[in-house]
Design a protein around this motif. Structure first.
Motif, short mmCIF file in Angstrom:
data_model
loop_
_atom_site.label_atom_id
_atom_site.label_comp_id
_atom_site.label_asym_id
_atom_site.label_seq_id
_atom_site.Cartn_x
_atom_site.Cartn_y
_atom_site.Cartn_z
N VAL A 1 0.85 -1.19 0.00
CA VAL A 1 0.00 0.00 0.00
C VAL A 1 0.89 1.24 0.00
CG1 VAL A 1 -1.74 1.31 1.27
CG2 VAL A 1 -1.85 -1.18 1.22
N GLN A 2 0.61 2.14 -0.89
CA GLN A 2 1.28 3.44 -0.88
C GLN A 2 0.25 4.49 -0.49
OE1 GLN A 2 3.21 4.04 -4.67
NE2 GLN A 2 5.11 3.13 -3.92
N LEU A 3 0.66 5.37 0.39
CA LEU A 3 -0.25 6.39 0.89
C LEU A 3 0.25 7.77 0.48
CD1 LEU A 3 -0.71 5.05 4.53
CD2 LEU A 3 -2.13 4.59 2.54
N GLN A 4 -0.68 8.63 0.18
CA GLN A 4 -0.32 10.01 -0.18
C GLN A 4 -1.26 10.95 0.55
OE1 GLN A 4 2.26 11.33 -2.19
NE2 GLN A 4 1.51 13.14 -1.08
N ALA A 5 -0.69 11.78 1.41
CA ALA A 5 -1.46 12.79 2.11
C ALA A 5 -1.44 14.09 1.32
CB ALA A 5 -0.89 13.03 3.50
N SER A 6 -2.56 14.78 1.31
CA SER A 6 -2.65 16.05 0.60
C SER A 6 -3.68 16.93 1.28
CB SER A 6 -3.01 15.83 -0.86
OG SER A 6 -4.29 15.21 -0.97
N GLY A 7 -3.73 18.18 0.86
CA GLY A 7 -4.74 19.09 1.37
C GLY A 7 -4.22 20.12 2.36
N GLY A 8 -2.96 20.03 2.72
CA GLY A 8 -2.42 20.99 3.66
C GLY A 8 -2.30 22.38 3.04
N GLY A 9 -1.97 23.34 3.88
CA GLY A 9 -1.81 24.70 3.40
C GLY A 9 -1.71 25.68 4.53
N LEU A 10 -1.84 26.94 4.18
CA LEU A 10 -1.79 28.02 5.15
C LEU A 10 -3.21 28.54 5.36
CD1 LEU A 10 -0.28 30.17 6.84
CD2 LEU A 10 -0.02 31.49 4.72
N VAL A 11 -3.60 28.65 6.62
CA VAL A 11 -4.95 29.11 6.94
C VAL A 11 -4.89 29.96 8.20
CG1 VAL A 11 -5.52 27.05 8.30
CG2 VAL A 11 -7.36 28.36 7.22
N GLN A 12 -5.80 30.89 8.32
CA GLN A 12 -5.86 31.70 9.53
C GLN A 12 -6.54 30.93 10.66
OE1 GLN A 12 -7.81 35.39 8.43
NE2 GLN A 12 -5.83 36.37 8.04
N ALA A 13 -6.22 31.31 11.87
CA ALA A 13 -6.86 30.69 13.03
C ALA A 13 -8.38 30.81 12.90
CB ALA A 13 -6.38 31.37 14.30
N GLY A 14 -9.06 29.73 13.24
CA GLY A 14 -10.50 29.68 13.10
C GLY A 14 -10.97 29.12 11.78
N GLY A 15 -10.05 28.95 10.84
CA GLY A 15 -10.38 28.44 9.53
C GLY A 15 -10.44 26.93 9.49
N SER A 16 -10.62 26.41 8.28
CA SER A 16 -10.78 24.97 8.08
C SER A 16 -9.91 24.48 6.94
CB SER A 16 -12.24 24.63 7.75
OG SER A 16 -13.11 24.99 8.81
N LEU A 17 -9.53 23.23 7.03
CA LEU A 17 -8.86 22.52 5.95
C LEU A 17 -9.36 21.08 5.95
CD1 LEU A 17 -5.10 23.58 6.29
CD2 LEU A 17 -6.61 24.12 4.39
N ARG A 18 -9.31 20.45 4.80
CA ARG A 18 -9.62 19.03 4.73
C ARG A 18 -8.43 18.31 4.12
NH1 ARG A 18 -14.28 15.69 1.42
NH2 ARG A 18 -12.91 16.20 -0.34
N LEU A 19 -7.88 17.41 4.90
CA LEU A 19 -6.77 16.59 4.43
C LEU A 19 -7.31 15.29 3.84
CD1 LEU A 19 -4.22 16.94 7.39
CD2 LEU A 19 -4.62 18.46 5.43
N SER A 20 -6.58 14.78 2.87
CA SER A 20 -6.94 13.51 2.25
C SER A 20 -5.76 12.55 2.34
CB SER A 20 -7.31 13.70 0.78
OG SER A 20 -8.42 14.54 0.63
N GLN A 111 2.01 19.69 4.92
CA GLN A 111 2.23 20.75 5.89
C GLN A 111 0.94 21.53 6.12
OE1 GLN A 111 5.18 21.84 7.65
NE2 GLN A 111 3.66 23.10 8.71
N VAL A 112 0.61 21.72 7.39
CA VAL A 112 -0.51 22.57 7.79
C VAL A 112 0.06 23.70 8.64
CG1 VAL A 112 -2.61 22.71 9.17
CG2 VAL A 112 -2.21 20.73 7.70
N THR A 113 -0.21 24.92 8.23
CA THR A 113 0.25 26.09 8.97
C THR A 113 -0.95 26.97 9.30
OG1 THR A 113 2.37 26.04 7.81
CG2 THR A 113 1.81 28.06 8.97
N VAL A 114 -1.12 27.25 10.58
CA VAL A 114 -2.23 28.06 11.04
C VAL A 114 -1.66 29.35 11.61
CG1 VAL A 114 -4.29 28.18 12.48
CG2 VAL A 114 -3.52 25.97 11.58
#
Length: 116
Positions: A1-20, A111-114
């Protein structure tokens, strides 16, 4: 099985992201899929998991803000992150594996940066 995470980014506090977390080469239905994160200078910590029977588990620090779910048809597990805080900043990894080897497979992180 190979896994790939995606969906990270830069967001302001209180915001939302969805990782896959997408699986390739072999489906991971029937596996436990987990998310971990590691911030600079800190140890890797557990965030959330979803078992083969769809039971979920969350770290206390994210309960009520993060939701893990899976789409077996797409061989993808999602981590919906709401009400993000600066302390959620980290590289997020997904792992997968059968019972007893739940973290057997690990993909590259995202990477997720808040910002405050």
């Amino acid at each position: 099985v190979q896994l790939q995470a995606s969906g990270g980014g830069l967001v302001q506090a209180g915001g939302s992201l969805r990782l896959s977390c997408a699986a390739s080469r072999r489906p991971f239905n029937g596996y436990t899929v987990s998310w971990f994160r590691q911030a600079p200078g800190k140890e890797r910590e557990f965030v959330a998991s979803i078992r083969y029977n769809d039971n979920t588990n969350y770290a206390d620090s994210v309960k009520g803000r993060f939701t893990i779910s899976r789409d077996n048809a797409k061989d993808t597990v999602y981590l919906q992150m709401d009400t993000l805080k600066p302390e959620d900043t980290a590289v997020y990894y997904c792992t997968a594996g059968p019972r007893g080897l739940e973290t057997k497979y690990q993909g590259r992180g995202t990477q997720v940066t808040v910002s405050s």
